[in-house]
Structures are given as structure tokens and as C-alpha cells.
Design an enzyme around this catalytic site. Structure first.
Site, mmCIF file in Angstrom:
data_model
loop_
_atom_site.group_PDB
_atom_site.id
_atom_site.type_symbol
_atom_site.label_atom_id
_atom_site.label_comp_id
_atom_site.label_asym_id
_atom_site.label_seq_id
_atom_site.Cartn_x
_atom_site.Cartn_y
_atom_site.Cartn_z
ATOM 1 N N LYS A 1 -51.957 -7.898 29.309
ATOM 2 C CA LYS A 1 -52.533 -8.662 30.421
ATOM 3 C C LYS A 1 -54.018 -8.343 30.593
ATOM 4 O O LYS A 1 -54.813 -9.233 30.890
ATOM 5 C CB LYS A 1 -51.757 -8.366 31.702
ATOM 6 C CG LYS A 1 -52.030 -9.355 32.780
ATOM 7 C CD LYS A 1 -50.799 -9.791 33.523
ATOM 8 C CE LYS A 1 -51.172 -10.934 34.466
ATOM 9 N NZ LYS A 1 -50.371 -10.981 35.653
ATOM 10 N N LYS B 1 -43.801 -18.876 26.032
ATOM 11 C CA LYS B 1 -43.258 -18.569 27.357
ATOM 12 C C LYS B 1 -44.004 -19.368 28.432
ATOM 13 O O LYS B 1 -45.235 -19.451 28.378
ATOM 14 C CB LYS B 1 -43.415 -17.063 27.622
ATOM 15 C CG LYS B 1 -42.834 -16.615 28.930
ATOM 16 C CD LYS B 1 -43.296 -15.208 29.284
ATOM 17 C CE LYS B 1 -43.738 -15.205 30.719
ATOM 18 N NZ LYS B 1 -44.357 -14.044 31.220
ATOM 19 N N LYS C 1 -48.658 -19.836 33.757
ATOM 20 C CA LYS C 1 -49.867 -20.549 34.175
ATOM 21 C C LYS C 1 -51.037 -20.197 33.267
ATOM 22 O O LYS C 1 -51.887 -21.036 32.966
ATOM 23 C CB LYS C 1 -50.182 -20.179 35.627
ATOM 24 C CG LYS C 1 -51.544 -20.626 36.105
ATOM 25 C CD LYS C 1 -51.440 -21.718 37.135
ATOM 26 C CE LYS C 1 -52.769 -22.275 37.577
ATOM 27 N NZ LYS C 1 -53.259 -21.711 38.815
HETATM 28 P P1 TYM Z 1 -44.036 -12.955 38.689
HETATM 29 O O1 TYM Z 1 -44.531 -13.358 40.040
HETATM 30 O O2 TYM Z 1 -44.966 -13.020 37.542
HETATM 31 O O3 TYM Z 1 -42.781 -13.825 38.300
HETATM 32 C C1 TYM Z 1 -41.706 -14.007 39.193
HETATM 33 C C2 TYM Z 1 -40.393 -14.049 38.434
HETATM 34 O O4 TYM Z 1 -40.361 -15.151 37.541
HETATM 35 C C3 TYM Z 1 -39.978 -14.700 36.249
HETATM 36 N N1 TYM Z 1 -40.614 -15.553 35.231
HETATM 37 C C4 TYM Z 1 -39.970 -16.052 34.163
HETATM 38 N N2 TYM Z 1 -38.698 -15.952 33.769
HETATM 39 C C5 TYM Z 1 -38.349 -16.591 32.622
HETATM 40 N N3 TYM Z 1 -39.209 -17.342 31.891
HETATM 41 C C6 TYM Z 1 -40.500 -17.480 32.257
HETATM 42 N N4 TYM Z 1 -41.331 -18.234 31.533
HETATM 43 C C7 TYM Z 1 -40.938 -16.814 33.445
HETATM 44 N N5 TYM Z 1 -42.131 -16.710 34.076
HETATM 45 C C8 TYM Z 1 -41.911 -15.932 35.170
HETATM 46 C C9 TYM Z 1 -40.454 -13.267 36.187
HETATM 47 O O5 TYM Z 1 -39.758 -12.535 35.209
HETATM 48 C C10 TYM Z 1 -40.152 -12.792 37.590
HETATM 49 O O6 TYM Z 1 -38.797 -12.393 37.718
HETATM 50 N N6 TYM Z 1 -44.029 -7.970 38.828
HETATM 51 C C11 TYM Z 1 -43.338 -9.154 39.303
HETATM 52 C C12 TYM Z 1 -43.251 -9.223 40.812
HETATM 53 C C13 TYM Z 1 -42.628 -8.020 41.465
HETATM 54 C C14 TYM Z 1 -41.269 -7.643 41.392
HETATM 55 C C15 TYM Z 1 -41.162 -6.460 42.187
HETATM 56 C C16 TYM Z 1 -40.150 -8.161 40.731
HETATM 57 C C17 TYM Z 1 -43.287 -7.117 42.261
HETATM 58 N N7 TYM Z 1 -42.392 -6.184 42.701
HETATM 59 C C18 TYM Z 1 -39.949 -5.781 42.327
HETATM 60 C C19 TYM Z 1 -38.941 -7.475 40.885
HETATM 61 C C20 TYM Z 1 -38.848 -6.316 41.667
HETATM 62 C C21 TYM Z 1 -44.096 -10.378 38.812
HETATM 63 O O7 TYM Z 1 -45.270 -10.334 38.591
HETATM 64 O O8 TYM Z 1 -43.355 -11.493 38.776
#
Ligand code: TYM
Length: 330
Positions: free
Chosen positions: A114, A198, A201
Site C-alpha cells: 500500500k 481485485k 477504488k
Molecule cells: P476496507 O474498508 O478496506 O474494506 C472493508 C471490507 O471489504 C472487504 N473487501 C473485499 N472483499 C472481497 N473482495 C474485494 N474486492 C474487497 N474489497 C474490500 C475487506 O476485506 C473488508 O472486510 N482494515 C479494514 C477495516 C478495519 C477492520 C477492523 C476490519 C479496521 N478495523 C477490525 C475488521 C476488523 C479495511 O481497511 O477494510
């Protein structure tokens, strides 16, 4: 009987797409009936990569709440709240940061990826906060002693670190304060975007969750298919086709037929996509209607988030009392 406790979160970064919905939110909706759930809009996490201009955060947070509610999360049953409204997340993050080896953070695979990706977009996130992102995520989860974390596959390295942190904490302070959280991966671990990578955005390949029927049809029309299927008469390979991945989720009743027709060149990619788009439009119509209803009630949404934070705080405070006690913090 309740199977356990769930925590999961999403960053309010204004780009809620079908990857987020199919990879995570749709599982939350399903699991809310089986688990005690904490669902968190992680605004502090969003700041790690966009601290310079947080002016749109309130808007993004509100929209994320609308997305979640319209997808079917029950605000009575679950605690739905904003991370920064429960300050205990910050306190636990700070305490965990004291005992997190730097090398553990630097080897998290998403970190370097990232950093490079955002660097290429001209964003400098060589910051302390960004390196500590998975520590904050660990704090989020274990503050509620959650044992299950439904996420997409991309989050699994962070959960691995969370488990290591839990083992380290329990070992150092000689008490089983926290359970080791495990990931829950549903039917769509990695949702592809329209270019086959994948959905994200940052690749510009997303299908927005709130897309209108016209927009949905247009995005699906642009999807890549099996690159070896050049002519209409060429047989296709559904197993490598992103369109088929979506059919699995949106066309379960016709899946066998679509698979056979693709392999035999009985259906062309254009028609195959048209069928998919219609199923998607139909499946998302109810959600979009509910979204309009919720959008007309901004004060109710605010109350839901406030009430969710109040209820989440009770659990968070009980955990922090225990943490302070084992760490001799008064
Ligand atoms: P974030 O906000 O990037 O994404 C939210 C959730 O969507 C899932 N996701 C996907 N799953 C499958 N295919 C895709 N193309 C795809 N794009 C996004 C992500 O896996 C996620 O589940 N770090 C986390 C946020 C977070 C969190 C936590 C999650 C902060 N604290 C505690 C779980 C537990 C994140 O950036 O997700």
C-alpha cells in the site's frame, strides 16, 4: 444459541463498492442472526491515508451508515457505531503499541504494497499512524473480545498479526485476557473488479454499491471475460471469467445452464453479461429502495450511531478495566 461474538469494520473512504458488499457486508447481514455483533465505521483508520483533508469524512460516515442499514443490518440487534465515538479504541491502541515489535509491522504484506501504491499516486503515508494501522485494527477487535471477524481475504494478514498480539499480551501479563480472533471468509473472498483484478477504488475497477440500474448495466458491459474467447464461436472458460464469478453470486438458479452454454459457446459474452446485469439490478433494487427511506431520516441514523456507541462503550469499558488492572495502570 449465540455462536460467539463478531467485530468487523470498514473505512469510510467514500467508495463503498460491490467488493465491500459481497466480500464482507453481505456476510454480516447473514451472521447477525447467529452472533452477537459489533459493526464499526472506522474513521480513525480512514485518517491513516487521508489525514490531510478530512472534510468529507462526516459525509462518508453518514453514507456508510446508509449503506449498512439498507443492506439489512438490524440497528436494534447489533451495535453499529463510529470508532472515534468510543475512545477506548485509542487507549488500547496506545497500550498495545508499547509491546508491538516494529519488525512485526514492517513485515505485514499489505504495508509495503500500500505504501508503494499510494506513493505512486503521489500520497506520502510514511507515517507512524499508517505503520500502526494493524495495531489499531487489533485494538478494535479485542476491545470487545470478539472471536470471529468476517472480512474479505485481503484482511487476513492483519488478523494473523492480531492473533500474535493476543498471544503476546496474554503471555506477558500471565492472564488469558483476550481470545484469539479468527477470520470468517464467505462465498466471495476476493471479488473481482471489471478488469479482473481485485475490486478496489485504487484500480478504478469498482462497481459502486449505490450504482443506478443504468450505471450497473454500463459497468457490467465493460467487464473483461475469458481473454482466449475472441470469437463468438470460441468456447469459454467460466472458471477464469470474472463475469461467471458474479453469476455464482447473482444467478444461482441458472448457474449450470450458464456454465454449459459458456463452455459450448452456446451463449456469447455480451448476452451473458446482459443476463448478469439484470439479475444484479433486481437483487439490488430492494436495497436501493431501503436506502432512499433511510436517507430521508438523517436524525434516526444519527441516533442509531449514538446509541450503538453507548452500547459498545459498556463492553469496551469493562475490557479496559481488566486491561488496566493487569498492566497496573491504576
Ligand atoms: P476496507 O474498508 O478496506 O474494506 C472493508 C471490507 O471489504 C472487504 N473487501 C473485499 N472483499 C472481497 N473482495 C474485494 N474486492 C474487497 N474489497 C474490500 C475487506 O476485506 C473488508 O472486510 N482494515 C479494514 C477495516 C478495519 C477492520 C477492523 C476490519 C479496521 N478495523 C477490525 C475488521 C476488523 C479495511 O481497511 O477494510
Amino acid at each position: 444459541m449465540v455462536k460467539g461474538r463478531i467485530f468487523s469494520g470498514m473505512q469510510p473512504s467514500g467508495n463503498f463498492h460491490l467488493g465491500n458488499y459481497l466480500g464482507a457486508l453481505s456476510n454480516w447481514v447473514k451472521l447477525q442472526h447467529e452472533y452477537e455483533c459489533f459493526f464499526c465505521i472506522v474513521d480513525w483508520h480512514a485518517l491513516t491515508s487521508s489525514f490531510e483533508d478530512p472534510s468529507r469524512l462526516p459525509d462518508y460516515i453518514h453514507n456508510m451508515a446508509l449503506d449498512w442499514l439498507s443492506a439489512g443490518l438490524d440497528p436494534e440487534k447489533n451495535r453499529i457505531f463510529i470508532q472515534s465515538h468510543v475512545k477506548e479504541h485509542a487507549e488500547l491502541h496506545l497500550l498495545l503499541s508499547m509491546m508491538t515489535p516494529l519488525s512485526w509491522l514492517e513485515r505485514v504484506p499489505t504495508y509495503k504494497d500500500k505504501l508503494q501504491q499510494l506513493g505512486e499516486q503521489g500520497k506520502d503515508i510514511n507515517t507512524y499512524g499508517f505503520l500502526g494501522y494493524p495495531v489499531l485494527m487489533t485494538a478494535d477487535i479485542i476491545l470487545y473480545k470478539a472471536d470471529t471477524v468476517p472480512v474479505g481475504e485481503d484482511q487476513l494478514p492483519h488478523l494473523e498479526l492480531a492473533r500474535e498480539m493476543v498471544r503476546r499480551f496474554n503471555f506477558i501479563y500471565k492472564q488469558e485476557v483476550f481470545p484469539e480472533p479468527k477470520g470468517y471468509i464467505g462465498a466471495a473472498p476476493v471479488v473481482p473488479g471489471i478488469d479482473g483484478r481485485k475490486m478496489s477504488k485504487s484500480y478504478g475497477n469498482e462497481i459502486p454499491f449505490a450504482a443506478s440500474p443504468e450505471e450497473l448495466r454500463a459497468r457490467v458491459r465493460l467487464m473483461v471475460t475469458d481473454p482466449q474467447r475472441i470469437k463468438r464461436t470460441d468456447p469459454g472458460r467460466p472458471e477464469i471469467c470474472p463475469v461467471f464469478t458474479f453469476h455464482k453470486l447473482y444467478s444461482p438458479a441458472e448457474l449450470g445452464e450458464i456454465e454449459t452454454d459458456c463452455r459450448n459457446a452456446g451463449i456469447g459474452c455480451v448476452d451473458c453479461k446482459k443476463r448478469l446485469a439484470e439479475h444484479m439490478v433486481e437483487a439490488l433494487a430492494d436495497i436501493h429502495h431501503r436506502r432512499q427511506d433511510w436517507a430521508a431520516r438523517p436524525n434516526d441514523v444519527k441516533d442509531i450511531l449514538e446509541n450503538g456507541a453507548k452500547r459498545a462503550r459498556e463492553t469496551a469499558q469493562a475490557t479496559m478495566e481488566q486491561v488496566r488492572s493487569v498492566m497496573h495502570m491504576g
